[in-house]
Design an enzyme around this catalytic site. Structure first.
Site, PDB file in Angstrom:
ATOM      1  N   SER A  85      50.579  21.726  62.236  1.00 50.68           N
ATOM      2  CA  SER A  85      49.244  21.242  61.884  1.00 50.68           C
ATOM      3  C   SER A  85      48.992  20.015  62.725  1.00 50.68           C
ATOM      4  CB  SER A  85      49.163  20.885  60.399  1.00 50.68           C
ATOM      5  OG  SER A  85      47.968  20.179  60.118  1.00 50.68           O
ATOM      6  N   TYR A 121      51.560  17.121  52.303  1.00 51.90           N
ATOM      7  CA  TYR A 121      51.317  18.040  53.418  1.00 51.90           C
ATOM      8  C   TYR A 121      51.741  17.399  54.741  1.00 51.90           C
ATOM      9  CZ  TYR A 121      48.865  21.525  56.259  1.00 51.90           C
ATOM     10  OH  TYR A 121      48.555  22.514  57.164  1.00 51.90           O
TER      11      TYR A 121
END
Length: 253
Positions: free
Chosen positions: A145, A158
């Site tokens: 990501s 996250y």
């Protein structure tokens, strides 16, 4: 054209990026065996039905569970004898916009189990198979990501998980050299999926404001995975970012 099928395993294949990549690979590579993993069997079957031109194995299970991972890789080894590409795609974002001081730690650990330990377990199993097969070698693609480099506000769980994936990718790339194993981190930003689509409605920025962000179709991610998966092992893509044009990232906030 080779008559030996390429064997590709995709985790988190029951929807979103995993499904899009499975469908794109089934159209781009032939002959091909696709091994699809996920927790939702009905959705995995829907992914399999959309994959034309490939042999598809559906293996329901939880890739954060060591026994499920072992069972899946034993199937691949016993039935096909090799694995050419692993796409570690399974992931969750269960604490979106939750400050770390307010985060439920059991949920935080769940994020780490799915986003990190699942990739660790699958990578370990893939390396065992890839270094023992003939000829040895293979490619591991990790769904990272842009949060592995630049976090969003209040996204500690996250962000921590995706920073860990970067470490796993680099360690795999280094340690896999002697076995002909390449490793790539694919950093994705604002793909239109059920998990990431909320950004179109508005995301919190570093200055505290909430603003809608540009999105890109998930096919762009799928086409990128097709490109990386199709490369010969003499070419190694260490890290690749693909994001919606104009989304906050460079100078985020």
């Amino acid at each position: 054209m080779s008559t030996t099928p390429k064997v590709i395993l995709i985790t988190g294949a029951s929807g979103g990026i995993g499904r899009a990549c499975a469908v794109a690979l089934s159209k781009a590579i032939s002959p091909l065996v696709l091994v699809l993993s996920g927790r939702r069997e009905a959705e995995l079957q829907a992914t399999a039905a959309a994959c034309t031109g490939a042999t598809v194995e559906v293996v329901p299970g939880d890739v954060s569970d060591e026994a499920d991972v072992r069972r899946m890789f034993e199937l691949v080894q016993s039935k096909y004898g090799r694995l050419d590409v692993l796409f570690n795609n399974a992931g969750v974002d269960l604490l979106n916009s939750v400050p770390i001081e307010d985060a439920d730690m059991a949920t935080f650990r769940k994020v780490l189990d799915v986003n990190v330990m699942a990739a660790v377990l699958c990578t370990a199993a893939a390396v065992r198979l890839m270094k023992a097969q003939s000829p040895p070698g293979g490619r591991i693609i990790n769904n990272g990501s842009i949060s592995s480099e630049s976090p969003r506000p209040d996204s500690a769980a996250y962000t921590v998980s995706k920073h860990a994936i970067l470490g796993l990718t680099r360690s795999t790339s280094l340690d896999g050299r002697k076995y002909g194993i390449a490793a790539t981190q694919l950093d994705i930003g604002n793909a239109q999926t059920d998990m990431g689509g909320h950004a179109a409605k508005g995301c919190r920025q570093a200055d505290g404001s909430i603003r809608p962000e540009p999105m890109m179709g998930v096919k762009n991610v799928a086409d990128t995975v097709v490109f990386v998966a199709g490369l010969p092992l003499e070419a190694d893509v260490q890290r690749l970012s693909i994001l919606a044009t104009g989304m906050p990232f460079v100078g985020r906030g």
